[in-house]
Enzyme design. Structure first.
Site, PDB file in Angstrom:
ATOM      1  CG  ASP A 288      21.770 -31.368 -57.923  1.00  0.00           C
ATOM      2  OD1 ASP A 288      22.774 -31.803 -58.517  1.00  0.00           O
ATOM      3  OD2 ASP A 288      20.992 -32.094 -57.267  1.00  0.00           O
TER       4      ASP A 288
ATOM      5  N   GLY B 166      12.137 -36.414 -61.847  1.00  0.00           N
ATOM      6  CA  GLY B 166      13.218 -35.458 -62.025  1.00  0.00           C
ATOM      7  C   GLY B 166      13.268 -34.476 -60.867  1.00  0.00           C
TER       8      GLY B 166
ATOM      9  CB  ALA C 249      27.110 -36.428 -55.359  1.00  0.00           C
TER      10      ALA C 249
ATOM     11  CG  HIS D  41      42.398 -64.883 -66.583  1.00  0.00           C
ATOM     12  ND1 HIS D  41      41.172 -64.783 -67.210  1.00  0.00           N
ATOM     13  CD2 HIS D  41      42.522 -66.169 -66.164  1.00  0.00           C
ATOM     14  CE1 HIS D  41      40.586 -65.974 -67.186  1.00  0.00           C
ATOM     15  NE2 HIS D  41      41.388 -66.830 -66.555  1.00  0.00           N
TER      16      HIS D  41
ATOM     17  N   GLY E 153       7.965 -42.577 -63.205  1.00  0.00           N
ATOM     18  CA  GLY E 153       9.281 -42.173 -63.697  1.00  0.00           C
ATOM     19  C   GLY E 153      10.276 -43.320 -63.653  1.00  0.00           C
ATOM     20  CB  ALA E 154      11.295 -45.870 -66.031  1.00  0.00           C
ATOM     21  N   GLY E 155      13.354 -43.331 -64.245  1.00  0.00           N
ATOM     22  CA  GLY E 155      14.695 -42.741 -64.283  1.00  0.00           C
ATOM     23  C   GLY E 155      15.554 -43.393 -63.215  1.00  0.00           C
TER      24      GLY E 155
HETATM   25  P1  FAD Z   1      22.531 -30.581 -52.416  1.00  0.00           P
HETATM   26  O1  FAD Z   1      23.138 -31.841 -52.038  1.00  0.00           O
HETATM   27  O2  FAD Z   1      21.069 -30.556 -52.713  1.00  0.00           O
HETATM   28  O3  FAD Z   1      22.829 -29.584 -51.212  1.00  0.00           O
HETATM   29  C1  FAD Z   1      22.346 -28.303 -51.174  1.00  0.00           C
HETATM   30  C2  FAD Z   1      22.124 -27.907 -49.729  1.00  0.00           C
HETATM   31  O4  FAD Z   1      21.889 -26.507 -49.683  1.00  0.00           O
HETATM   32  C3  FAD Z   1      20.912 -28.568 -49.093  1.00  0.00           C
HETATM   33  O5  FAD Z   1      21.287 -29.301 -47.963  1.00  0.00           O
HETATM   34  C4  FAD Z   1      19.996 -27.402 -48.720  1.00  0.00           C
HETATM   35  O6  FAD Z   1      19.381 -27.574 -47.464  1.00  0.00           O
HETATM   36  C5  FAD Z   1      20.957 -26.242 -48.673  1.00  0.00           C
HETATM   37  N1  FAD Z   1      20.336 -24.961 -48.997  1.00  0.00           N
HETATM   38  C6  FAD Z   1      19.536 -24.667 -50.046  1.00  0.00           C
HETATM   39  N2  FAD Z   1      19.207 -23.361 -50.035  1.00  0.00           N
HETATM   40  C7  FAD Z   1      19.820 -22.843 -48.947  1.00  0.00           C
HETATM   41  C8  FAD Z   1      19.862 -21.546 -48.410  1.00  0.00           C
HETATM   42  N3  FAD Z   1      19.258 -20.518 -48.994  1.00  0.00           N
HETATM   43  N4  FAD Z   1      20.552 -21.350 -47.273  1.00  0.00           N
HETATM   44  C9  FAD Z   1      21.191 -22.374 -46.657  1.00  0.00           C
HETATM   45  N5  FAD Z   1      21.205 -23.618 -47.128  1.00  0.00           N
HETATM   46  C10 FAD Z   1      20.529 -23.842 -48.272  1.00  0.00           C
HETATM   47  N6  FAD Z   1      24.068 -38.385 -57.151  1.00  0.00           N
HETATM   48  C11 FAD Z   1      25.137 -39.164 -57.407  1.00  0.00           C
HETATM   49  O7  FAD Z   1      26.138 -38.672 -57.945  1.00  0.00           O
HETATM   50  N7  FAD Z   1      25.150 -40.494 -57.064  1.00  0.00           N
HETATM   51  C12 FAD Z   1      24.085 -41.074 -56.478  1.00  0.00           C
HETATM   52  O8  FAD Z   1      24.127 -42.278 -56.186  1.00  0.00           O
HETATM   53  C13 FAD Z   1      22.939 -40.291 -56.205  1.00  0.00           C
HETATM   54  N8  FAD Z   1      21.863 -40.837 -55.611  1.00  0.00           N
HETATM   55  C14 FAD Z   1      20.783 -40.051 -55.341  1.00  0.00           C
HETATM   56  C15 FAD Z   1      19.672 -40.641 -54.765  1.00  0.00           C
HETATM   57  C16 FAD Z   1      18.544 -39.886 -54.493  1.00  0.00           C
HETATM   58  C17 FAD Z   1      17.343 -40.539 -53.857  1.00  0.00           C
HETATM   59  C18 FAD Z   1      18.554 -38.495 -54.783  1.00  0.00           C
HETATM   60  C19 FAD Z   1      17.359 -37.643 -54.463  1.00  0.00           C
HETATM   61  C20 FAD Z   1      19.654 -37.895 -55.364  1.00  0.00           C
HETATM   62  C21 FAD Z   1      20.782 -38.671 -55.656  1.00  0.00           C
HETATM   63  N9  FAD Z   1      21.904 -38.133 -56.268  1.00  0.00           N
HETATM   64  C22 FAD Z   1      22.981 -38.916 -56.552  1.00  0.00           C
HETATM   65  C23 FAD Z   1      21.971 -36.705 -56.641  1.00  0.00           C
HETATM   66  C24 FAD Z   1      22.801 -35.926 -55.609  1.00  0.00           C
HETATM   67  O9  FAD Z   1      22.209 -36.073 -54.340  1.00  0.00           O
HETATM   68  C25 FAD Z   1      22.881 -34.465 -55.996  1.00  0.00           C
HETATM   69  O10 FAD Z   1      23.344 -34.344 -57.329  1.00  0.00           O
HETATM   70  C26 FAD Z   1      23.832 -33.731 -55.075  1.00  0.00           C
HETATM   71  O11 FAD Z   1      23.408 -33.823 -53.739  1.00  0.00           O
HETATM   72  C27 FAD Z   1      23.937 -32.262 -55.486  1.00  0.00           C
HETATM   73  O12 FAD Z   1      24.800 -31.620 -54.625  1.00  0.00           O
HETATM   74  P2  FAD Z   1      24.664 -30.060 -54.345  1.00  0.00           P
HETATM   75  O13 FAD Z   1      25.764 -29.740 -53.385  1.00  0.00           O
HETATM   76  O14 FAD Z   1      24.582 -29.320 -55.612  1.00  0.00           O
HETATM   77  O15 FAD Z   1      23.224 -29.888 -53.644  1.00  0.00           O
HETATM   78  P1  NAI Z   2      15.338 -38.746 -63.874  1.00  0.00           P
HETATM   79  O1  NAI Z   2      15.447 -37.537 -64.708  1.00  0.00           O
HETATM   80  O2  NAI Z   2      16.490 -39.661 -63.776  1.00  0.00           O
HETATM   81  O3  NAI Z   2      14.109 -39.640 -64.349  1.00  0.00           O
HETATM   82  C1  NAI Z   2      12.804 -39.157 -64.399  1.00  0.00           C
HETATM   83  C2  NAI Z   2      12.037 -40.028 -65.362  1.00  0.00           C
HETATM   84  O4  NAI Z   2      10.679 -39.704 -65.234  1.00  0.00           O
HETATM   85  C3  NAI Z   2      12.411 -39.797 -66.828  1.00  0.00           C
HETATM   86  O5  NAI Z   2      12.614 -41.030 -67.459  1.00  0.00           O
HETATM   87  C4  NAI Z   2      11.214 -39.046 -67.382  1.00  0.00           C
HETATM   88  O6  NAI Z   2      10.984 -39.309 -68.744  1.00  0.00           O
HETATM   89  C5  NAI Z   2      10.107 -39.599 -66.513  1.00  0.00           C
HETATM   90  N1  NAI Z   2       8.944 -38.723 -66.389  1.00  0.00           N
HETATM   91  C6  NAI Z   2       8.920 -37.376 -66.293  1.00  0.00           C
HETATM   92  N2  NAI Z   2       7.662 -36.938 -66.116  1.00  0.00           N
HETATM   93  C7  NAI Z   2       6.873 -38.046 -66.095  1.00  0.00           C
HETATM   94  C8  NAI Z   2       5.482 -38.260 -65.929  1.00  0.00           C
HETATM   95  N3  NAI Z   2       4.647 -37.249 -65.739  1.00  0.00           N
HETATM   96  N4  NAI Z   2       5.029 -39.534 -65.951  1.00  0.00           N
HETATM   97  C9  NAI Z   2       5.876 -40.579 -66.131  1.00  0.00           C
HETATM   98  N5  NAI Z   2       7.200 -40.433 -66.303  1.00  0.00           N
HETATM   99  C10 NAI Z   2       7.699 -39.183 -66.272  1.00  0.00           C
HETATM  100  O7  NAI Z   2      14.872 -38.205 -62.434  1.00  0.00           O
HETATM  101  P2  NAI Z   2      14.790 -38.908 -61.031  1.00  0.00           P
HETATM  102  O8  NAI Z   2      14.806 -40.379 -61.148  1.00  0.00           O
HETATM  103  O9  NAI Z   2      13.684 -38.243 -60.326  1.00  0.00           O
HETATM  104  O10 NAI Z   2      16.145 -38.474 -60.370  1.00  0.00           O
HETATM  105  C11 NAI Z   2      16.464 -37.094 -60.250  1.00  0.00           C
HETATM  106  C12 NAI Z   2      17.923 -36.882 -60.405  1.00  0.00           C
HETATM  107  O11 NAI Z   2      18.604 -37.289 -59.226  1.00  0.00           O
HETATM  108  C13 NAI Z   2      18.543 -37.704 -61.514  1.00  0.00           C
HETATM  109  O12 NAI Z   2      18.412 -37.064 -62.754  1.00  0.00           O
HETATM  110  C14 NAI Z   2      19.961 -37.772 -61.100  1.00  0.00           C
HETATM  111  O13 NAI Z   2      20.609 -36.627 -61.542  1.00  0.00           O
HETATM  112  C15 NAI Z   2      19.882 -37.758 -59.587  1.00  0.00           C
HETATM  113  N6  NAI Z   2      20.062 -39.123 -59.083  1.00  0.00           N
HETATM  114  C16 NAI Z   2      21.231 -39.770 -59.363  1.00  0.00           C
HETATM  115  C17 NAI Z   2      21.428 -41.050 -58.944  1.00  0.00           C
HETATM  116  C18 NAI Z   2      22.681 -41.730 -59.323  1.00  0.00           C
HETATM  117  O14 NAI Z   2      23.607 -41.067 -59.765  1.00  0.00           O
HETATM  118  N7  NAI Z   2      22.790 -43.044 -59.161  1.00  0.00           N
HETATM  119  C19 NAI Z   2      20.447 -41.765 -58.150  1.00  0.00           C
HETATM  120  C20 NAI Z   2      19.235 -41.017 -57.951  1.00  0.00           C
HETATM  121  C21 NAI Z   2      19.083 -39.724 -58.374  1.00  0.00           C
END
Ligand code: FAD
Ligand code: NAI
Length: 475
Positions: A322, A281, A330, A454, A191-193
């Site tokens: 999410d 994803g 976030a 600048h 996944g190059a996301g």
């Molecule tokens: P979450 O942060 O997932 O929080 C939901 C919480 O609800 C969890 O802690 C879970 O334990 C709890 N929960 C679930 N079900 C229940 C239940 N039934 N009872 C009690 N608790 C429950 N987004 C950005 O904007 N910038 C970034 O740089 C970024 N980097 C990321 C890097 C990675 C590696 C990953 C995986 C994600 C990244 N994201 C980033 C995405 C971001 O983390 C999410 O979009 C964000 O956390 C979503 O917030 P949320 O409050 O909807 O859910």
């Molecule tokens: P992503 O949706 O960004 O990327 C997933 C990539 O995997 C896509 O390019 C897709 O085409 C590819 N893919 C899907 N199935 C595949 C397969 N079977 N084989 C090869 N490629 C495949 O999802 P990712 O990177 O997992 O991140 C999840 C989400 O977390 C993001 O969509 C984003 O919303 C959030 N996130 C945000 C960050 C930020 O804001 N900087 C940082 C990290 C995560």
């Protein structure tokens, strides 16, 4: 803990905890139910603070400093001894940043009078005026709480694929990729996301050979084409081996190595890695959140169905972040949390979904807001664009960062700014200028008439706007 609250928020991630705090500020009695246990401790902050945004950025920063110290200081005439990295120390730093922030959130909840209920929340019945929520604590007996309003904020989890099942050791998801105790010699990424590029960059900078497999024929399909092309060029130059149009058909651990088989336009290829990250994803997480018969409607894709104000089909029940449609970010979750609570309070809050910024924290960063040139054209706009290369920006050059570009997209008929796109140092901050301009319905001419300091990287925004009318000075 009380038996009854004005507002119960299920999920203490960025969406949920901000909603809970805002609710308390507005005078509601609020409980926030969060079940997460991180490194042995109950933790607020959700995916973002514990295993997402924050730890990934801590590692991006450490790995960037390491690489810059090792490879870039000599250009400045700075001599160093041998540069090495202590991975355990790097992970310790990350963990202490996470701990500080999650404890900070606990302090904020307490300070605002929000009850943090540590355990699982399940909406049992959301149909009547008094909503029923089952609370299953991490320790102790289950209880039923009633609430006038409920906000569902349960977030998301990584999507799993049957051809590459995670085992927590060799084949891992993003959470596992934040914890490698040593630098893998060869690292595969499916996944190059966003995650693939960010975490692939971290381990590549620390010395891993990184191969990134992308199933789609196009790299970063959501980005403006000029930006994705430039980003692909820069990331490849850094050593990320990004292979588009490549389908992983199998991944298995053989003798302590991960053997990955791919199908590239009908041709079978095999690669071997020390570790494999699966990041294809994320999906909404509603398991155990919704009891059967609670009344909430889901979409075909398993998201909680909501309108533009995050209202579900049930009066007084909202869902955010999410768990619902829109980008999984976030800042989007946070704004939706505030909107939902303010709506409950009778205010007219509204998130502008047209100006949600995307940032990929590679180096340089890749970021955008609004419409790409391609999307604007598809939507029927007569499009005009302007772009400016950082190779002609004095500040970027002085910083050794003279790569990438900034691009503006506008409606040629009205001159209105429709989008801003950047791949350059600080792109994530730069495109906030585009967001503010778009919120104020600015034109390209507005950006042309303003005085940019600048030497700053922001001057490239000015020049990109000038170039939309063929007036760039330094191009
Ligand atoms: P979450 O942060 O997932 O929080 C939901 C919480 O609800 C969890 O802690 C879970 O334990 C709890 N929960 C679930 N079900 C229940 C239940 N039934 N009872 C009690 N608790 C429950 N987004 C950005 O904007 N910038 C970034 O740089 C970024 N980097 C990321 C890097 C990675 C590696 C990953 C995986 C994600 C990244 N994201 C980033 C995405 C971001 O983390 C999410 O979009 C964000 O956390 C979503 O917030 P949320 O409050 O909807 O859910
Ligand atoms: P992503 O949706 O960004 O990327 C997933 C990539 O995997 C896509 O390019 C897709 O085409 C590819 N893919 C899907 N199935 C595949 C397969 N079977 N084989 C090869 N490629 C495949 O999802 P990712 O990177 O997992 O991140 C999840 C989400 O977390 C993001 O969509 C984003 O919303 C959030 N996130 C945000 C960050 C930020 O804001 N900087 C940082 C990290 C995560």
């Amino acid at each position: 803990m009380k038996n009854s609250y004005d507002l119960v928020v299920i999920g203490g991630g960025p969406g949920g905890y901000e909603a809970a705090i805002r609710g308390a500020q507005l005078g509601f009695s609020v409980a926030c139910i969060e079940k997460r246990v991180h490194k042995g401790e109950p933790a607020l902050g959700g995916t973002c603070l514990n295993v997402g945004c924050i730890p990934s950025k801590a590692l991006l920063d450490s790995s960037h400093r390491y690489e810059a110290t090792k490879h870039e200081l000599a250009d400045h005439g700075i001599t160093t001894g041998e540069v090495d990295i202590d991975i355990a120390k790097m992970l310790e730093r990350k963990d202490s940043i996470v701990k500080g922030l999650t404890q900070g959130v606990a302090g904020l909840l307490k300070g605002n009078g929000v009850d943090w209920l540590q355990g699982l929340g399940t909406l049992v019945d959301g149909k009547g005026a008094e909503k029923q929520v089952k609370f299953t604590p991490l320790e102790g007996d289950e209880a039923t709480i009633t609430a006038k309003y409920v906000i569902l904020a349960a977030g998301s989890v990584p999507i799993e694929i049957p051809v590459a099942k995670t085992d927590g050791e060799y084949i891992v998801d993003s959470t596992g990729a934040l914890e490698f105790s040593e630098v893998p010699k060869r690292l595969g990424v499916i996944g190059a996301g966003v995650i693939g590029l960010e975490l692939g960059s971290v381990w590549r900078r620390l010395g891993a050979e990184v191969v990134v497999y992308e199933a789609l024929p196009e790299f970063l399909a959501a980005a403006d084409k000029d930006i994705s092309k430039e980003a692909a060029k820069l990331l490849k130059k850094q050593g990320l081996d990004i292979r588009v149009d490549t389908k992983v058909t199998n991944a298995e651990v053989v003798n302590g190595e991960v053997v990955v088989t791919t199908d590239v336009k009908g041709e079978t290829q095999t690669d071997t890695f020390d570790k494999l990250i699966v990041c294809v994803g994320r999906r909404a997480y509603s398991e155990k959140l919704l009891a059967e018969g609670c009344g909430i409607e889901l979409t075909e894709r398993g998201l909680v169905a909501v309108d533009d104000q995050c209202k579900t089909n049930l009066d007084g029940v909202y869902a955010i972040g999410d768990l619902v449609r829109g980008p999984m970010l976030a800042h989007k979750a946070m704004e939706e949390g505030m909107m939902a609570v303010e709506r409950i309070h009778g205010e007219k809050a509204q998130v502008n979904y047209d100006t949600i910024i995307s940032v990929i924290y590679t180096h340089p960063e890749i970021a955008w807001v609004g419409l790409t040139e391609q999307a604007a054209t598809e939507q029927g706009y007569e499009v005009k664009t302007g772009s400016f290369s950082l190779s002609a920006n004095g500040r970027a050059l002085a910083q050794g960062e003279g790569v990438g570009l900034i691009k503006v997209v506008a409606d040629a008929k009205t001159d209105r700014l429709l989008g801003m796109h950047a791949v350059c140092v600080g792109a994530g901050d730069i495109v906030h200028q585009g967001m503010i301009a778009m919120e104020f319905v600015s034109s390209i001419e507005d950006l042309q008439l303003m005085t940019f300091a600048h030497p700053t990287v922001s001057e490239a925004v000015h020049e990109a706007a000038l170039s939309a009318d063929g007036r760039a000075i330094h191009a």
